[in-house]
Structure formats: C-alpha cells, structure tokens
Design an enzyme around this catalytic site. Structure first.
Site, short mmCIF file in Angstrom:
data_model
loop_
_atom_site.label_atom_id
_atom_site.label_comp_id
_atom_site.label_asym_id
_atom_site.label_seq_id
_atom_site.Cartn_x
_atom_site.Cartn_y
_atom_site.Cartn_z
N CYS A 50 1.86 -23.68 -12.11
CA CYS A 50 1.02 -23.73 -10.90
C CYS A 50 1.32 -24.92 -10.00
O CYS A 50 0.72 -25.05 -8.93
CB CYS A 50 -0.45 -23.72 -11.28
N HIS A 94 -5.59 -14.74 2.98
CA HIS A 94 -4.22 -14.82 3.48
C HIS A 94 -3.93 -16.19 4.10
O HIS A 94 -3.36 -16.30 5.17
CB HIS A 94 -3.91 -13.68 4.45
N GLU A 141 -9.72 -16.36 -10.63
CA GLU A 141 -8.36 -16.63 -10.15
C GLU A 141 -7.41 -15.55 -10.67
O GLU A 141 -6.43 -15.21 -10.02
CB GLU A 141 -7.91 -18.01 -10.62
#
Length: 157
Positions: A50, A94, A141
């Site tokens: 990550c 987005h 998530e």
C-alpha cells in the site's frame, strides 16, 4: 399461489388514518444507508504494497439515530443521500485521496473519522433533522476489511 391479493381500498389520510396516528412511537431509532465510491491513494511511512499508488472500491455505511417527527420519519433516506453526494462524496469518488483530503496518511482509520466529522457538520447545518446524531460510520476498504468510528468514541475522547 392463491394468497396473492390486491388491496381493496388504498388508505387515505384524514379518512382512514388520522395525522396524529402517523407517528407510532416516541423512541430513538437508527437508520442506515450505504454508499460506494472508487478512489486512489497510497500510504506514507509504510512498508508494504500500500505504499504504492493503488485504488479501492470503498463501501461506507452511515448509521444515524434520532427521534421521529409527526410523520414517523427520523430523516428521509433521500436527505442522507443528498448530504453524502453534496458534502462528502465530492471529496472521495474517483479522486486521489492524498490530494483531496486534509493532510493525513490516507488509512481507512483516518478516512472514517474524516467522514464522521463531515457528516456531523452537515447535520448541524440543518436543524430540521430532529436532533439526528451520527452513531457510526463503517468504511470498508475491501469486502472483508473495514474501519469504524462510533459516536461514543468520537465524543468521549
């Protein structure tokens, strides 16, 4: 299959039900609404996959509590959707979260508190929500991993 029945008469306000009967109770209730958004981020000071730029399809569950009004509604689900769209989603969907959120490491744990704070702020701006409180925000998530913020933790610490 013979149990199917079309109603004989559609109930009418002030004829079949009185306005003072619309609110069945005076109890606190919780309503919940879920949303999805897609966003990119990366983590700082983290040694794992990550740390690289990547994305998620997040799922967020908003839980609000309060007392019902004379119609028996605590808050309209459409109002929750409007708050989400106008006050919160515009910063998330987005987007590159490292850019659009306040300076923070964009962990689920940080983002869920930010969402909690934005929703509390939006509810305070509109007095017609009958004292609605944010009880919890759950931010997934991944389909199996989430962070959660709860009112008792946010107000008690």
């Amino acid at each position: 299959m013979s149990d199917f029945k079309i109603v004989d008469k559609l109930q009418k306000i002030d004829e079949d039900i009185q306005r003072n009967q619309l609110n069945y109770h005076a109890k606190r209730v919780l309503v919940s609404k879920e949303f999805n958004f897609d966003a990119a981020h990366h983590l700082h000071h983290y040694e794992g996959k990550c740390k690289n730029l990547h994305g998620h399809t997040y799922r967020v569950v908003l839980g609000l509590s309060g007392y019902t009004d004379e119609r028996g509604l605590m808050i309209d689900f459409g109002d929750i959707k409007e708050i989400w769209k106008q006050k919160i989603e515009i910063h998330l969907d987005h987007r590159y979260l490292n850019e659009t959120l306040p300076p923070m490491n964009t962990t689920a744990e940080n983002i869920v508190v930010w969402i909690y704070e934005k929703l509390v702020e939006a509810l305070l701006d509109e007095p017609s929500y009958n004292g609605a409180c944010v009880e919890f925000i759950r931010l997934y998530e991944t389909p199996t991993s989430y962070a959660e913020a709860r009112r008792e933790w946010m107000e008690g610490e």
